[in-house]
Design an enzyme around this catalytic site. Sequence first.
Site, PDB file in Angstrom:
ATOM      1  N   GLU A 282      36.080 -17.107  -8.736  1.00  0.00           N
ATOM      2  CA  GLU A 282      36.711 -16.927  -9.917  1.00  0.00           C
ATOM      3  C   GLU A 282      38.313 -16.768  -9.655  1.00  0.00           C
ATOM      4  O   GLU A 282      39.077 -15.602  -9.716  1.00  0.00           O
ATOM      5  CB  GLU A 282      36.429 -15.627 -10.635  1.00  0.00           C
ATOM      6  CG  GLU A 282      34.860 -15.426 -10.881  1.00  0.00           C
ATOM      7  CD  GLU A 282      34.438 -14.027 -11.168  1.00  0.00           C
ATOM      8  OE1 GLU A 282      35.404 -12.981 -11.029  1.00  0.00           O
ATOM      9  OE2 GLU A 282      33.411 -13.748 -11.764  1.00  0.00           O
ATOM     10  N   GLY A 284      42.256 -16.739  -9.961  1.00  0.00           N
ATOM     11  CA  GLY A 284      43.289 -16.718 -10.966  1.00  0.00           C
ATOM     12  C   GLY A 284      44.537 -17.207 -10.417  1.00  0.00           C
ATOM     13  O   GLY A 284      45.091 -18.170 -10.641  1.00  0.00           O
ATOM     14  N   ARG A 320      55.054  -6.314 -12.079  1.00  0.00           N
ATOM     15  CA  ARG A 320      54.266  -6.167 -10.952  1.00  0.00           C
ATOM     16  C   ARG A 320      55.276  -5.838  -9.771  1.00  0.00           C
ATOM     17  O   ARG A 320      54.843  -4.836  -8.801  1.00  0.00           O
ATOM     18  CB  ARG A 320      54.080  -7.719 -10.224  1.00  0.00           C
ATOM     19  CG  ARG A 320      53.203  -8.644 -11.151  1.00  0.00           C
ATOM     20  CD  ARG A 320      52.681  -9.764 -10.439  1.00  0.00           C
ATOM     21  NE  ARG A 320      51.666  -9.551  -9.564  1.00  0.00           N
ATOM     22  CZ  ARG A 320      51.998  -9.745  -7.928  1.00  0.00           C
ATOM     23  NH1 ARG A 320      53.252 -10.118  -7.508  1.00  0.00           N
ATOM     24  NH2 ARG A 320      51.092  -9.382  -7.185  1.00  0.00           N
ATOM     25  N   CYS A 351      64.932   1.054 -19.687  1.00  0.00           N
ATOM     26  CA  CYS A 351      65.247   2.696 -19.499  1.00  0.00           C
ATOM     27  C   CYS A 351      64.423   3.157 -18.673  1.00  0.00           C
ATOM     28  O   CYS A 351      63.955   4.454 -18.917  1.00  0.00           O
ATOM     29  CB  CYS A 351      65.645   3.448 -20.725  1.00  0.00           C
ATOM     30  SG  CYS A 351      66.675   2.415 -21.898  1.00  0.00           S
ATOM     31  N   GLU A 352      64.192   2.602 -17.487  1.00  0.00           N
ATOM     32  CA  GLU A 352      63.447   3.219 -16.329  1.00  0.00           C
ATOM     33  C   GLU A 352      64.025   2.938 -14.961  1.00  0.00           C
ATOM     34  O   GLU A 352      64.389   2.014 -14.988  1.00  0.00           O
ATOM     35  CB  GLU A 352      61.958   2.919 -16.389  1.00  0.00           C
ATOM     36  CG  GLU A 352      61.296   2.812 -17.675  1.00  0.00           C
ATOM     37  CD  GLU A 352      60.377   3.916 -17.632  1.00  0.00           C
ATOM     38  OE1 GLU A 352      60.000   4.414 -16.977  1.00  0.00           O
ATOM     39  OE2 GLU A 352      59.603   4.215 -18.677  1.00  0.00           O
TER      40      GLU A 352
HETATM   41  N1  LLP Z   1      37.675 -11.942 -11.127  1.00  0.00           N
HETATM   42  C1  LLP Z   1      37.607 -10.572 -11.281  1.00  0.00           C
HETATM   43  C2  LLP Z   1      36.295  -9.895 -11.722  1.00  0.00           C
HETATM   44  C3  LLP Z   1      38.452  -9.889 -11.309  1.00  0.00           C
HETATM   45  O1  LLP Z   1      38.807  -8.782 -11.406  1.00  0.00           O
HETATM   46  C4  LLP Z   1      39.959 -10.694 -10.865  1.00  0.00           C
HETATM   47  C5  LLP Z   1      41.032  -9.961 -10.619  1.00  0.00           C
HETATM   48  C6  LLP Z   1      39.999 -12.117 -10.485  1.00  0.00           C
HETATM   49  C7  LLP Z   1      38.524 -12.655 -10.768  1.00  0.00           C
HETATM   50  C8  LLP Z   1      41.000 -12.849 -10.136  1.00  0.00           C
HETATM   51  O2  LLP Z   1      41.580 -12.835  -9.053  1.00  0.00           O
HETATM   52  P1  LLP Z   1      42.633 -13.418  -8.402  1.00  0.00           P
HETATM   53  O3  LLP Z   1      42.089 -14.654  -7.859  1.00  0.00           O
HETATM   54  O4  LLP Z   1      43.727 -13.802  -9.370  1.00  0.00           O
HETATM   55  O5  LLP Z   1      43.206 -12.550  -7.212  1.00  0.00           O
HETATM   56  N2  LLP Z   1      47.421  -7.686 -11.665  1.00  0.00           N
HETATM   57  C9  LLP Z   1      47.397  -7.657 -10.221  1.00  0.00           C
HETATM   58  C10 LLP Z   1      46.086  -8.538  -9.718  1.00  0.00           C
HETATM   59  C11 LLP Z   1      44.674  -7.740 -10.434  1.00  0.00           C
HETATM   60  C12 LLP Z   1      43.802  -8.498 -10.200  1.00  0.00           C
HETATM   61  C13 LLP Z   1      42.294  -7.857 -10.700  1.00  0.00           C
HETATM   62  N3  LLP Z   1      41.353  -8.589 -10.791  1.00  0.00           N
HETATM   63  C14 LLP Z   1      48.580  -8.427  -9.605  1.00  0.00           C
HETATM   64  O6  LLP Z   1      49.704  -8.575 -10.327  1.00  0.00           O
HETATM   65  O7  LLP Z   1      48.628  -8.646  -8.434  1.00  0.00           O
END
Ligand code: LLP
Length: 432
Positions: A282, A284, A320, A351-352
Amino acid sequence: MNQVIFPPFTSRDNRLFLEDHDLCELCDLHGTPLLVTSEKRLRENYRRIYNAFSSLYSRFEIRYAIKSNSNPAVISILRDEGSGVDVSSINELNIARYCGVPVEKILFSPNNASRDELLEALKNGVAVNFDDIGQLNILGDKHPETASFRINLNIEKGEFPGTTTAGPNAKFGMPESYAAEAYRQAREIGVRKFGIHVMIGSNVLSPDHFEHVAGEIFNAAGRISRETGIKFDFIDLGGGFGVPYRPEEKELNVDTVASSVINSLEKANAQYGLGNPKLLIEPGRYISADTTVLLGRVNNIKSYTKTFVGTDIGMNIMLRTALYGAYHHIVLANDLSRALSGPKEIVGQICENTDRIAKEREFPEARIDDIIAVFTSGSYVSSMSSNYNGRTRAREILLSDDGIHVVRERDKFEDFVRNTKIPDHLLDNSGK
Ligand code: LLP
């Protein structure tokens, strides 16, 4: 050129380009803040990671984590490539359906979902990665035909504590010691097909980590299978595949990762007779992060205590850096030749005092109306943005072979008040 830039971006006459597009010209045309995405790069990233695994194991599929970038144009490109998606809410599920992703390629991996949300996913025919047995039990006799559980392996790894999603401090999943009983109970209530899911943490650049996690989850699957007699239809390794955010970081070699993961799967297959389950991942960030640059304009410069470069990229646009202290590389898109000239705070309009996209960053002398470019902004930037302080989110454009497409418009004032209502007795009818 004195400033370091990231691929797929290039420099022409010291101005930042993406393919044949002068990014500063796009800012003049479309305004700032602006997110510009390359369709070509998105397809290349998908194919690189897909081919790495599928060339070694045919029962392999990708479920792109749309929490990282849920723009329908992005999802449609990936659907066109044949990708499935991982969704974390019913709205994400609906976005996937809206983009034409077939239900059998959608996986729902929620945390603390309500009964209604789980039922809605099942009604749509979507498989669920249940966070634990409690999430399956709240369905009572409306159980699904397929159930997968998220195992919280005792491995803590992620770029930041906030993005580490396993280990004793994580709110996700259940330890392996509870898993055999959960699968037994699932079978007793009538579940017929099984999956197993793991997600350790986000943005990891070391191939060894993925080998380790894969080995642990394949062995866990083998042990659970032996103990309960169930066969796994799929094993889902989650996401976490990292990308470089700093110039000195090396990219993750996905061929190395794939070969060690598949090697370990084949060993577990032989040892436990897993029966060649489908392998899912999975990702992202790996697919979308480096496809996009965030562009903003310098509105003010102050040098009383420290030097503050005041831009229109606030923490409502880029959370982030404020939330995790994340590093994003930044350059002056209109003059890549300007030399670095000491540390600066690059800040936004919110404003932070945490509203900073860079702290004590070596940066050139900035001038009003300069364009700053923030790299690696295709994941967890737009999807985590908000209207805080009444600021509008960035406009998003996609560069494709056939030209430039606006794929998200800026909110207008009506969008800010669309879902609110002033009660009748508070309406100002005075005509003033
Ligand atoms: N699958 C599940 C169940 C997840 O919780 C996540 C990310 C992914 C896949 C995808 O992960 P990736 O391949 O993108 O690392 N907002 C944070 C990242 C939080 C990720 C949470 N879960 C940031 O900006 O770094």
